[in-house]
Design a protein around this motif. Structure first.
Motif: not given
Lengths: 156, 156
Positions: A38-39, A41-42, A45, A49, A65, A68-69, A72-73, A75-76
């Motif tokens: 899932s990560a 896939q995000v 996405w 974009r 946006r 940043n997403t 964040a992933i 760095n997650s």
């Protein structure tokens, strides 16, 4: 004395049951594989974009946006989604990870580090709104994606 | 004149073909549904991590990473993943979205706004390292998740 022993025994059984219950709360390999699929896939996405923006009409807010997403992933702590026991298995689908990711920790760590560096730089540039700089940096980020896929992802 | 007409016709055909090619590049509903299902899985991974921290041993850095990921996804513009044509369909699996999300935009927007507010506040508190405040705020965030699921997600 007999009663005390029974009480102690009962306490031990409760304790063992609690431990078992706690162990059951740990996510199953299938769930962990689903999370990591899932990560990515995000990430797909949001890289999609940014691609649309740098190749078409540039919308600063959307790029911020998306960047940043991605950051964040990055760095997650995605490494936490590759524990022992998830070398094979099915999340949403069969994992495509290669065994090398689990056996060559140094190389995997270096791939993750590069991805983090470029993702954080992209987020910084996105905030500036400099479309040309974002485009160049997006290319660098994609190289880190490709490098990691080449080394650690099975071919479809 | 006849030649000019042929040229114009050829140009129209090329133009129509290009439009078709561009239209093909737009993500398919199945892909969009997969992306949004993935986004919620990444949220689940990270809310799970925060839950483990506030109920067990608190690791400030992990909570920051998790809270930042949740906030980034909340701010990413998830609404873009609910275009017309994705009311039904299969991403990783059949979508569980309820039709009301597409017909009651005001209510859906308000649910998204609440989620954003609480997610951003959680990221702010996570940075402070105040475990008790994070725990309280995490409860508020979960309420917004639950509220949206109650209104807009089909029961499993």
């Amino acid at each position: 004395m007999h009663k005390i022993l029974k009480t102690l025994l009962a306490a031990l059984i409760v304790s063992a049951t609690s431990s078992a219950a706690l162990a059951q709360q740990a996510p199953k390999p299938e769930q962990i594989i689903k999370w990591r699929q899932s990560a990515y896939q995000v990430l797909a996405w949001n890289t999609g974009r940014i691609k649309n923006n740098v190749e078409g009409t540039y919308n600063k807010d959307e790029v911020i946006r998306a960047a940043n997403t991605i950051a964040a992933i990055a760095n997650s702590g995605l490494g936490a989604l590759y524990p022992a026991g998830t070398e094979t298995g099915k999340g949403w689908r069969e994992t495509t990870v290669r065994p090398e990711l689990f056996t060559d920790g140094a190389r995997a760590g270096e791939a993750a580090r590069k991805f983090n560096v470029e993702a954080n730089e992209l987020a910084k540039l996105a905030a500036s709104g400099d479309a040309a700089a974002v485009k160049t940096q997006f290319g660098k980020l994609n190289q880190t994606c490709k490098g990691c896929h080449d080394d650690f992802r099975k071919k479809d």
